[in-house]
Design a protein around this motif. Structure first.
Motif, PDB file in Angstrom:
ATOM      1  N   ILE A  22       0.582  -1.152   0.088  1.00  0.00           N
ATOM      2  CA  ILE A  22       0.193  -0.094  -0.110  1.00  0.00           C
ATOM      3  C   ILE A  22       0.643   1.295   0.115  1.00  0.00           C
ATOM      4  O   ILE A  22       0.681   2.329  -0.593  1.00  0.00           O
ATOM      5  N   GLU A  23       1.844   1.123   0.855  1.00  0.00           N
ATOM      6  CA  GLU A  23       2.851   2.162   0.752  1.00  0.00           C
ATOM      7  C   GLU A  23       4.144   1.765   0.621  1.00  0.00           C
ATOM      8  O   GLU A  23       4.454   0.451   0.750  1.00  0.00           O
ATOM      9  N   ASP A  24       5.319   2.511   0.341  1.00  0.00           N
ATOM     10  CA  ASP A  24       6.580   2.001   0.522  1.00  0.00           C
ATOM     11  C   ASP A  24       7.023   1.401   1.738  1.00  0.00           C
ATOM     12  O   ASP A  24       6.580   1.822   2.612  1.00  0.00           O
ATOM     13  N   SER A  25       7.443  -0.137   1.551  1.00  0.00           N
ATOM     14  CA  SER A  25       7.321  -1.160   2.431  1.00  0.00           C
ATOM     15  C   SER A  25       8.975  -1.698   2.427  1.00  0.00           C
ATOM     16  O   SER A  25       9.459  -1.952   1.661  1.00  0.00           O
ATOM     17  N   SER A  26       9.184  -2.065   3.878  1.00  0.00           N
ATOM     18  CA  SER A  26      10.232  -3.121   3.811  1.00  0.00           C
ATOM     19  C   SER A  26       9.931  -4.109   4.548  1.00  0.00           C
ATOM     20  O   SER A  26       9.191  -4.313   5.398  1.00  0.00           O
ATOM     21  N   VAL A  27      10.113  -5.421   3.788  1.00  0.00           N
ATOM     22  CA  VAL A  27       9.630  -6.627   4.083  1.00  0.00           C
ATOM     23  C   VAL A  27      10.688  -7.668   4.201  1.00  0.00           C
ATOM     24  O   VAL A  27      11.827  -7.846   3.526  1.00  0.00           O
ATOM     25  N   CYS A  28      10.667  -8.798   4.889  1.00  0.00           N
ATOM     26  CA  CYS A  28      11.480  -9.780   5.023  1.00  0.00           C
ATOM     27  C   CYS A  28      10.811 -11.000   4.372  1.00  0.00           C
ATOM     28  O   CYS A  28       9.827 -11.310   4.769  1.00  0.00           O
ATOM     29  N   PHE A  29      11.441 -11.759   3.338  1.00  0.00           N
ATOM     30  CA  PHE A  29      10.783 -13.051   2.991  1.00  0.00           C
ATOM     31  C   PHE A  29      11.627 -14.232   3.687  1.00  0.00           C
ATOM     32  O   PHE A  29      12.867 -14.236   3.598  1.00  0.00           O
ATOM     33  N   ILE A  30      11.089 -15.001   4.450  1.00  0.00           N
ATOM     34  CA  ILE A  30      11.883 -16.206   5.011  1.00  0.00           C
ATOM     35  C   ILE A  30      11.320 -17.539   4.284  1.00  0.00           C
ATOM     36  O   ILE A  30      10.092 -17.635   4.196  1.00  0.00           O
ATOM     37  N   SER A  31      12.360 -18.494   4.053  1.00  0.00           N
ATOM     38  CA  SER A  31      11.827 -19.596   3.356  1.00  0.00           C
ATOM     39  C   SER A  31      10.824 -20.467   4.248  1.00  0.00           C
ATOM     40  O   SER A  31      11.268 -20.605   5.311  1.00  0.00           O
ATOM     41  N   LYS A  32       9.570 -20.668   3.754  1.00  0.00           N
ATOM     42  CA  LYS A  32       8.575 -21.602   4.290  1.00  0.00           C
ATOM     43  C   LYS A  32       9.392 -22.779   4.724  1.00  0.00           C
ATOM     44  O   LYS A  32       8.971 -23.442   5.995  1.00  0.00           O
ATOM     45  N   GLU A  33      10.275 -23.478   3.885  1.00  0.00           N
ATOM     46  CA  GLU A  33      10.694 -24.537   4.227  1.00  0.00           C
ATOM     47  C   GLU A  33      11.649 -24.447   5.510  1.00  0.00           C
ATOM     48  O   GLU A  33      11.585 -25.596   6.189  1.00  0.00           O
ATOM     49  N   CYS A  34      12.320 -23.510   5.547  1.00  0.00           N
ATOM     50  CA  CYS A  34      13.214 -23.190   6.811  1.00  0.00           C
ATOM     51  C   CYS A  34      12.306 -23.139   8.075  1.00  0.00           C
ATOM     52  O   CYS A  34      12.763 -23.771   9.014  1.00  0.00           O
ATOM     53  N   ILE A  35      11.210 -22.415   7.737  1.00  0.00           N
ATOM     54  CA  ILE A  35      10.405 -22.459   8.994  1.00  0.00           C
ATOM     55  C   ILE A  35       9.841 -23.682   9.364  1.00  0.00           C
ATOM     56  O   ILE A  35       9.776 -23.862  10.610  1.00  0.00           O
ATOM     57  N   LEU A  36       9.201 -24.421   8.430  1.00  0.00           N
ATOM     58  CA  LEU A  36       8.671 -25.790   8.674  1.00  0.00           C
ATOM     59  C   LEU A  36       9.533 -26.560   9.348  1.00  0.00           C
ATOM     60  O   LEU A  36       9.380 -27.176  10.404  1.00  0.00           O
ATOM     61  N   ASN A  37      10.910 -26.602   8.961  1.00  0.00           N
ATOM     62  CA  ASN A  37      11.918 -27.366   9.525  1.00  0.00           C
ATOM     63  C   ASN A  37      12.274 -26.820  10.994  1.00  0.00           C
ATOM     64  O   ASN A  37      12.596 -27.803  11.820  1.00  0.00           O
ATOM     65  N   GLU A  38      12.285 -25.748  11.095  1.00  0.00           N
ATOM     66  CA  GLU A  38      12.686 -25.077  12.479  1.00  0.00           C
ATOM     67  C   GLU A  38      11.650 -25.661  13.405  1.00  0.00           C
ATOM     68  O   GLU A  38      11.504 -25.790  14.606  1.00  0.00           O
ATOM     69  N   ILE A  39      10.450 -25.408  12.913  1.00  0.00           N
ATOM     70  CA  ILE A  39       9.006 -25.934  13.578  1.00  0.00           C
ATOM     71  C   ILE A  39       9.262 -27.375  14.240  1.00  0.00           C
ATOM     72  O   ILE A  39       8.762 -27.925  15.344  1.00  0.00           O
ATOM     73  N   ARG A  40       9.581 -27.803  13.312  1.00  0.00           N
ATOM     74  CA  ARG A  40       9.751 -29.627  13.453  1.00  0.00           C
ATOM     75  C   ARG A  40      10.654 -29.750  14.669  1.00  0.00           C
ATOM     76  O   ARG A  40      10.647 -31.026  15.306  1.00  0.00           O
ATOM     77  N   SER A  41      11.759 -28.978  14.646  1.00  0.00           N
ATOM     78  CA  SER A  41      12.985 -29.312  15.670  1.00  0.00           C
ATOM     79  C   SER A  41      12.786 -28.563  16.964  1.00  0.00           C
ATOM     80  O   SER A  41      13.526 -28.741  17.869  1.00  0.00           O
ATOM     81  N   ASN A  42      11.894 -27.422  17.003  1.00  0.00           N
ATOM     82  CA  ASN A  42      11.862 -26.363  18.177  1.00  0.00           C
ATOM     83  C   ASN A  42      10.642 -26.310  18.371  1.00  0.00           C
ATOM     84  O   ASN A  42       9.958 -25.415  17.851  1.00  0.00           O
ATOM     85  N   GLY A  43      10.020 -26.701  19.435  1.00  0.00           N
ATOM     86  CA  GLY A  43       8.620 -26.606  19.847  1.00  0.00           C
ATOM     87  C   GLY A  43       8.257 -25.230  20.447  1.00  0.00           C
ATOM     88  O   GLY A  43       7.089 -24.926  20.226  1.00  0.00           O
ATOM     89  N   ARG A  53       6.761 -32.223  15.035  1.00  0.00           N
ATOM     90  CA  ARG A  53       5.849 -32.926  14.087  1.00  0.00           C
ATOM     91  C   ARG A  53       4.578 -32.976  14.459  1.00  0.00           C
ATOM     92  O   ARG A  53       3.698 -32.613  13.606  1.00  0.00           O
ATOM     93  N   PHE A  54       4.171 -33.061  15.825  1.00  0.00           N
ATOM     94  CA  PHE A  54       2.922 -32.628  16.328  1.00  0.00           C
ATOM     95  C   PHE A  54       2.595 -31.348  16.144  1.00  0.00           C
ATOM     96  O   PHE A  54       1.396 -31.165  15.820  1.00  0.00           O
ATOM     97  N   ALA A  55       3.492 -30.332  16.510  1.00  0.00           N
ATOM     98  CA  ALA A  55       3.146 -29.110  16.413  1.00  0.00           C
ATOM     99  C   ALA A  55       2.510 -28.537  15.138  1.00  0.00           C
ATOM    100  O   ALA A  55       1.567 -28.022  14.720  1.00  0.00           O
ATOM    101  N   LEU A  56       3.429 -29.155  14.034  1.00  0.00           N
ATOM    102  CA  LEU A  56       2.958 -28.741  12.582  1.00  0.00           C
ATOM    103  C   LEU A  56       1.810 -29.608  12.196  1.00  0.00           C
ATOM    104  O   LEU A  56       0.904 -28.987  11.482  1.00  0.00           O
ATOM    105  N   ASP A  57       1.262 -30.643  12.855  1.00  0.00           N
ATOM    106  CA  ASP A  57       0.232 -31.521  12.518  1.00  0.00           C
ATOM    107  C   ASP A  57      -1.047 -30.505  13.024  1.00  0.00           C
ATOM    108  O   ASP A  57      -2.029 -30.337  12.364  1.00  0.00           O
ATOM    109  N   ILE A  58      -0.885 -30.034  14.226  1.00  0.00           N
ATOM    110  CA  ILE A  58      -1.874 -29.257  14.978  1.00  0.00           C
ATOM    111  C   ILE A  58      -2.212 -27.869  14.182  1.00  0.00           C
ATOM    112  O   ILE A  58      -3.255 -27.614  13.705  1.00  0.00           O
TER     113      ILE A  58
END
Lengths: 249, 249
Positions: free
Chosen positions: A123-144, B145-150
């Motif tokens: 909507i206006e000039d913006s600064s955004v970060c793109f973070i790889s979804k795959e990286c986030i999913l991997n992090e979620i899997r290993s860090n509750g 893995r559970f987190a992701l599933d939920i």
DNA sequence: GTCATTTTATGATAATTATCATATCAATAA
DNA sequence: TTATTGATATGATAATTATCATAAAATGAC
């Protein structure tokens, strides 16, 4: 640059800023996304996730992602405003929400879907970060703890959209305008005076009205001295009355 | 029984079924919630989570939780239909969504909020599982893995609510009735003939209309032979036309 | 600066939806 | 079984909102 290929960013020259010093404490201070993650990640995890991140300046009006494109990034707003919007017909669109600084752009559907069902535009000039979804999913899997943090933060965005949508649907047209003006004042600008970042048409798309009626009622509010309009600047003169109109709606 | 104290379940005598044999394979087969978790949990985690779970039969019309109550459980539907609803004014309510078998009841706000902002009521006799939120949060913290599933499963529910709400808001009244009838046929009953589980008033609350107009348009659809109504049973006679009405909306 | 397009503004009219009223039928509780 | 309440049905009217039309102002591109 590996993940950015799948998202159409159009404006040449690209004003992207590559965070080249990945451990640079100056970078650390100016990036609110990094600050945000600080609690849930260990240093090496922070480093790992940062390696999957790119920061960009996006020009007002630039389309970041289009409906139907594959979701490969989670997008975070450092600065600026971003709209999620969806085409309803040849001539009509809806704005689903406006992402503000320190928000994630997008809804939790980024986790359950593979393609965007909306488009994303600055909507206006913006600064955004793109973070790889795959990286986030991997992090979620290993860090509750990180998983919980992400769930909590992103669900808050989706909640707000849902609550706003339900609230609006029980209001009449005046109530909707009052609601959105107060939302801008209270939740984005923290001031009763602000530069309206969206056109009357975009307001209409945000609150499910016709453009003419948005124009009409804002004129009426101005005539009734509830607001003052000077170019793009709106000042709320009578917040109490606006609140009353919003809740009576 | 430790967590159930915080949720008002009114009907005495309580028809709760306590899963007394925690490792009983017969119990394992009849509980779809347990089957659902099978992929993401190890046996001991399954055992742990199951220890935090209670299954209940809920009578039609029973209020399971009220707006404003603390969120201490995640609720899962084994059987039946459950509505999430919110009072808008003295005389008006909105139905946010209807949870069906194998759905979680509630939105992802259960993770970001401490109190329900809606009430939960059984539409028909139902069997639900209450799982301690604290147990789920602990499991999320230790099992990505559970987190992701939920995240995935619960975000799908919230997505559906959001998409439906946005779709409905661009439809006229006939389009909304057509939409909801097709939704019942396609997504709940998988049949063009079904017993409508909700009253005309509840349909109105679900799709943001006045009761009289729901009644009127369903009568009109019947007169036009788009549907057949016999008591509570509705049969869709002309799905193609209903689809056209829904999308033209 | 010019020009084309979009946005804002307002008026009039049409369409849609809500509200009010009345009556009948169905469900529930005692 | 009966009384009460709620649900369904329909008609009439009022209110709200959309649509169509016209014009002026603002914006963006060249």
């Amino acid at each position: 640059m590996t993940f950015i290929i799948n998202c159409n960013i159009f404006t040449p020259p690209k004003m992207g800023i590559r965070m080249s010093e990945k451990r640079n404490s100056t970078g650390c201070q100016i990036c609110s996304f990094r600050v945000m993650l600080f609690n849930a990640l260990e240093e090496d995890e922070l480093y790992k996730l940062n390696a999957c991140r790119e920061q960009f300046l996006i020009r007002r009006g630039e389309v970041i992602c289009r409906e139907g494109e594959p979701i490969e990034s989670i997008i975070y707003v450092n600065q600026g405003l971003i709209k999620l919007h969806k085409r309803v017909s040849e001539t009509r669109s809806q704005i689903i929400s406006i992402a503000r600084p320190h928000d994630f752009v997008g809804l939790l559907s980024v986790f359950s879907k593979t393609k965007y069902y909306y488009s994303i535009t600055a909507i206006e000039d913006s600064s955004v970060c793109f973070i790889s979804k795959e990286c986030i999913l991997n992090e979620i899997r290993s860090n509750g703890r990180f998983a919980l943090d992400i769930i909590t933060r992103m669900s808050r965005i989706t909640d707000d959209v849902l609550e706003s949508k339900f609230a609006l649907s029980s209001k009449n047209l005046r109530g909707r305008i009052a609601h959105i003006l107060l939302d801008f004042a209270d939740n984005i600008y923290n001031s009763n005076e602000f530069r309206l970042p969206v056109s009357r048409r975009e307001i209409a798309e945000l609150i499910d009205m016709r453009t003419e009626n948005v124009i009409r009622i804002m004129s009426e509010f101005r005539k009734d001295r509830l607001i003052r309009i000077n170019g793009h600047t709106v000042e709320i003169m009578n917040p109490e009355m606006l609140r009353k109109i919003s809740s009576a709606g």
